[in-house]
Design a protein around this motif. Structure first.
Motif, PDB file in Angstrom:
ATOM      1  N   PRO A 131       0.842  -1.204   0.000  1.00  0.00           N
ATOM      2  CA  PRO A 131       0.000   0.000   0.000  1.00  0.00           C
ATOM      3  C   PRO A 131       0.872   1.246   0.000  1.00  0.00           C
ATOM      4  CG  PRO A 131      -0.786  -1.584   1.614  1.00  0.00           C
ATOM      5  CD  PRO A 131       0.547  -2.092   1.158  1.00  0.00           C
ATOM      6  N   ASP A 159      -3.314   0.293  -3.076  1.00  0.00           N
ATOM      7  CA  ASP A 159      -2.606  -0.975  -3.306  1.00  0.00           C
ATOM      8  C   ASP A 159      -3.158  -1.587  -4.602  1.00  0.00           C
ATOM      9  OD1 ASP A 159      -1.382  -3.416  -3.277  1.00  0.00           O
ATOM     10  OD2 ASP A 159      -1.716  -3.770  -1.137  1.00  0.00           O
ATOM     11  N   ASP A 216      -1.591  -4.571   3.954  1.00  0.00           N
ATOM     12  CA  ASP A 216      -2.422  -5.470   3.143  1.00  0.00           C
ATOM     13  C   ASP A 216      -2.503  -6.809   3.841  1.00  0.00           C
ATOM     14  OD1 ASP A 216      -0.014  -6.754   2.684  1.00  0.00           O
ATOM     15  OD2 ASP A 216       0.281  -5.879   0.683  1.00  0.00           O
TER      16      ASP A 216
END
Length: 932
Positions: A131, A159, A216
């Protein structure tokens, strides 16, 4: 009612089975694979040879290849292993962006089967992206009067991965005044917000530092941070508020750069700097941010670059409004790009089979091609067509692939090359189209024999042509190609008049030119018939024949041949008789001629070329008849000479001439009588010519007389010697002397002589012509030959020297004239039963010539007339008064009348009152003759 319901149910079941079969077949031809992104080149995706039911080595043999339309090739075939491998590194985010599934579709063509297989490859995501915030540092301004629970939006991290690998959570560093609250939107996005937990006091702490971490859910987990600086402001109690929470706008993809899309507006009731609003773009990636432009002061959003619907059709962005006091407001802007028909269809030829044999069966695949349009909707729907051509048809095979097939048997001789135009047209407005031109060559087979331009050739060749002359050129056309069209010429074997045709003519096998091997003669044959054969060089060869008639044209190579009057074989010249009493148009004679040529070359015309008396005679142009043109006058010459020309109508014309001698008189005596009217030459030159002629005749006469006297003397001596020997041996005394010696014997010998003669025109200027003699009788009769007299022996034999009894010679015939039967006339008029024949030796001829020349000599003299007395012809002056005209043979009997078998009668005798003597009459001579 039950039966129809059951029947309808069966029909529905059959349709369902057919539909399921179609789906199964379509599914069977679709092959699916999966591959993770970011794999190295050569990574094995799947065993495609096994899925195609082929051996690995057959991929190349069968022409298996990947067919894609215009994009970068991501995959390739490994012919050794039969596997589908990656052609390079694959980035899913670059290929499919934020799509939930990333599918790559292409076709695999098995060329020998002309069959396409659909390949679908799903590119799966891996956690290769962390991200990421737009900026590493963020400043947040908060008024000190902000109450607890106030929320402040924080920047979102982006992302590009999907699924669990995408952004999953935010975490805020520990703080006494702030906390983090995460809001999940309708679209599943996570929006972090900073929540004020305790009131701020600028004077206590003017700045607060926080760290926001975005993470993430991938393995391994990836994250990124942004540093937040919170600045505490003085009192600003109104934040900017947008008029709409969401702005939506539609724009055509072909709008030019600088076009205004919309204007966003936010209001702030504060005053001063706290009420002044500025606008900023948020939550937009780098590529998209360059396409649009936002005016910070006015809030106008315009197009910065050209849009392309095919690249991206939807844009979402966030606009933030911030006043001078640091209060902010947010709104969303949704931009939908509408497709316009700005892309022409793309046509890609996959396979082309050219050339194609002209005997290829109907339905043979010629071209396989793909038609695609990057537009969407109706703008992307492509319809392909070809120009009206009954030889081919277009067929849609799989999706946007088309096949061009033959719709009938091709014929290269009609069309050897096809220029096929394929037009691909979309359904947009206005429609756009693309044309491709396919050149198809048709391969030839030997299916046409050579053909001549005519079914029958007629050739005309003038005769007398040189050997090797080019006669004619035949040409046969073979519509085939190359060796199948190469024509070879020949002549069919034949025989003409026992000789092979090849001895007459020959033909060039390559050019078809006929040559004459000999010189032709029209009079020999007029035409040749032959068969010309033409065959091609194909396998097997085809041939055809044509008849050729060679006609020989007549040339004017033969001069007219005069049949009448024909030149006598004895060298004499014929004489035609024209009576003085003849009226104009009187037929004197007719010239008959023929020409061996034909046609115009044999058309004959007659004309009078030369005449001694112009205007007296005329010649028929077509008939050749010689007629009198006017009445004959006394002043007209006795002898008229005419030269008649016979000419054909050839080019150039050929001609022949004949000379006619016409005697102008009623009879032969008249001709002799007219000799007396010959005048003395009027000038000295004519007198000299006559003098020379007389001298020459006199010399000849003297020599002739001397020869006669010597001959008589020798004869007399021989006779006397033989007589004496006979008397001595046989004892016959007292034999009377011969009565042969004497003038009367000579006269008798001369009187039996007959000779044709001709008088030339104007005799006083020329000489008399004496042709070869024509003998009809001899002096001694056949009866006297039986008496064994010496004179009965042959002229060619020697005088007798044997002892023979001497018999007294009988006296000569008292009648010196001959009967009509004894006189010469037309052929066959002589009577063989008459006694006595005409003299038949040169001696007799010369004696008669001497007499006539003597008379002509008298006529040439100025001292005496031609007739020494009436009817004497001037002979009495030399040979005595007893030698009168009656002793001269009647020469009128020798004049030949063309077309008649009669001779002239003795008109002179009738005029004198004397009847012609009979052939056997024996008149007594006068007393003078007996005495003599």
């Amino acid at each position: 009612m039950a039966a129809p319901t059951k029947r309808q149910h069966c029909r529905r079941l059959a349709l369902l089975c057919a539909f399921l079969g179609t789906l199964w077949e379509a599914r069977a031809s679709q092959i699916s694979y999966s591959v993770p992104e970011e794999r190295e080149q050569g990574y094995i995706v799947g065993n495609i040879s096994k899925d195609l039911e082929l051996e690995p080595q057959e991929l190349t043999e069968r022409g298996v290849r990947i067919v894609s339309r215009g994009r970068t090739q991501l995959f390739s075939l490994n012919p050794r292993s039969g596997s589908l491998v990656t052609a390079g590194r694959i980035d899913r985010e670059e290929l499919c962006a934020q799509s939930a599934r990333c599918l790559v579709n292409f076709k695999v063509l098995v060329e020998d089967r002309v069959k396409l297989y659909g390949i679908e490859i799903e590119v799966t995501d891996i956690n290769d992206n962390a991200p990421k915030f737009e900026a590493e540092n963020l400043e947040v301004k908060i008024n000190e009067l902000a109450s607890s629970g106030a929320r402040f939006p924080l920047p979102e991290a982006v992302d590009p991965d999907v699924g669990v690998n995408s952004l999953q959570s935010y975490r805020l560093s520990p703080s006494h005044h702030f906390s983090l609250d995460v809001q999940t939107g309708d679209d599943g996005t996570i929006n972090p917000e900073l929540v004020l937990e305790r009131t701020l006091d600028r004077e206590e702490e003017a700045t607060h530092h926080l760290v926001l971490t975005a993470s993430d859910g991938g393995e391994p987990r990836r994250s990124s941070t942004v540093h937040i600086q919170v600045t505490v402001l003085d009192t600003n109690d109104n934040a900017p508020v947008f008029a709409q929470p969401i702005y939506r706008v539609k724009v055509l993809e072909n709008v030019p750069p600088g076009t205004l899309l919309l204007t966003v507006r936010a209001s702030d009731p504060d005053e001063g700097t706290n009420g002044k609003v500025t606008y900023k773009l948020r939550k937009i990636n780098g590529k998209q941010s360059s396409l649009f432009q936002l005016n910070e002061n006015s809030g106008e959003i315009s197009v910065a670059k050209s849009l392309d619907y095919e690249e991206c059709s939807f844009y979402e962005m966030e606009i933030q409004a911030e006043d001078g006091g640091g209060l902010k407001g947010r709104t969303k802007v949704l931009i939908m790009v509408e497709d316009v028909n700005d892309n022409r269809p793309e046509v890609t030829i996959t396979s082309l089979f050219s050339p194609v044999r002209e005997d290829a069966p109907q339905g043979t695949v010629i071209v396989l091609f793909n038609a695609h349009d990057r537009d969407s909707g109706k703008n992307g729907q492509v319809v392909c067509s070809i120009q009206q051509n009954l030889s081919f048809k277009l067929e849609n095979s799989v999706e946007d692939y088309y096949r061009l097939l033959t719709d009938e048997i091709l014929d290269r001789e009609k069309t050897s090359e096809y220029n096929i135009t394929v037009m691909a047209t979309d359904r947009g407005t206005p429609p756009l189209s693309t044309e491709i031109h396919i050149t198809l060559y048709v391969a030839d087979i030997n299916d046409n024999p050579p053909a001549f331009s005519q079914s029958l050739y007629s050739v005309y060749l003038p005769e007398n042509n040189p050997r090797g002359t080019s006669i004619f050129s035949v040409s046969a056309y073979d519509p085939d190609d190359n060796e199948n069209a190469r024509v070879i010429y020949s002549l069919a074997e034949d025989t003409i008049e026992g000789a092979p045709l090849s001895s007459y003519v020959s033909i060039n096998s390559d050019t078809g030119v006929l040559y004459a091997l000999r010189s032709f003669d029209y009079e020999q044959f007029q035409n040749l018939q032959m068969q010309v054969r033409a065959s091609d060089s194909g396998n097997p060869p085809l041939r055809s024949n044509v008849s050729l008639n060679l006609f020989i044209l007549d040339q004017n190579d033969n001069t007219p041949e005069i049949l009448y009057p024909a030149l006598p074989t004895d060298g004499s010249t014929g004489v035609e008789l024209a009576p003085r009493s003849a009226e104009p148009g009187y037929l004197v004679t007719k010239v008959v001629a023929v020409d061996k040529d034909s046609g115009q070359n044999a058309w004959l015309s007659y004309r009078l070329l030369k005449a001694s008396e112009p205007g007296l005679f005329s010649v028929g142009l077509r008939t050749g008849e010689v007629r009198t043109a006017r009445t004959l006058l006394d002043r007209d010459a006795l002898k008229q000479s005419l030269v008649v020309a016979v000419q054909d109508h050839g080019q150039p014309p050929l001609s022949a001439t004949v000379t006619l001698t016409v005697a102008v008189a009623d009879s032969i005596p008249d001709i002799l009588a007219d000799l007396s009217s010959i005048q003395t030459p009027a000038n000295l030159d004519e007198s000299d010519l006559t003098l020379y002629l007389v001298v020459a005749v006199a010399i000849v006469s003297c020599v002739f007389l001397a020869f006669v006297l010597v001959l008589l003397a020798l004869k007399l001596q021989q006779w006397h010697s033989s007589r004496l020997l006979q008397v001595e041996s046989d004892g016959f005394p007292g034999m009377a002397a011969s009565q042969f010696v004497g003038m009367e014997g000579v006269q008798a010998f001369l009187q039996t002589y007959s000779q044709e003669f001709s008088l030339t025109a104007d005799s006083r200027k020329s000489h008399l012509i004496f042709p070869q003699p024509n003998y009809a009788d001899t002096l001694i009769s056949q009866e006297s030959c039986g008496k064994n007299e010496p004179l009965c022996s042959s002229v060619d034999s020697k005088f007798p020297i044997d002892d023979t009894p001497l018999v007294p010679q009988a006296p000569p015939n008292t009648d010196w004239r001959f009967s009509q039967a004894q006189r010469p006339g037309t052929s066959g008029s002589q009577n063989g039963d008459e006694t006595g024949t005409w003299p038949n030796n040169q001696f007799d001829t010369e004696m008669l010539q001497a007499m006539i020349l003597a008379s002509a000599s008298e006529a040439a003299d100025g001292s005496s007339t031609l007739g020494g007395g009436a009817g004497t012809m001037g002979l009495s002056a030399r040979y005595g008064p007893q030698f009168t005209l009656q002793h001269v043979p009647d020469y009128r009997q020798n004049v030949y009348i063309p077309g008649s078998n009669a001779t002239l009668t003795n008109a002179a005798g009738k005029r004198d009152g004397k009847a012609p003597a009979g052939g056997n009459g024996n008149k007594k001579k006068s007393g003078k003759k007996e005495k003599k």
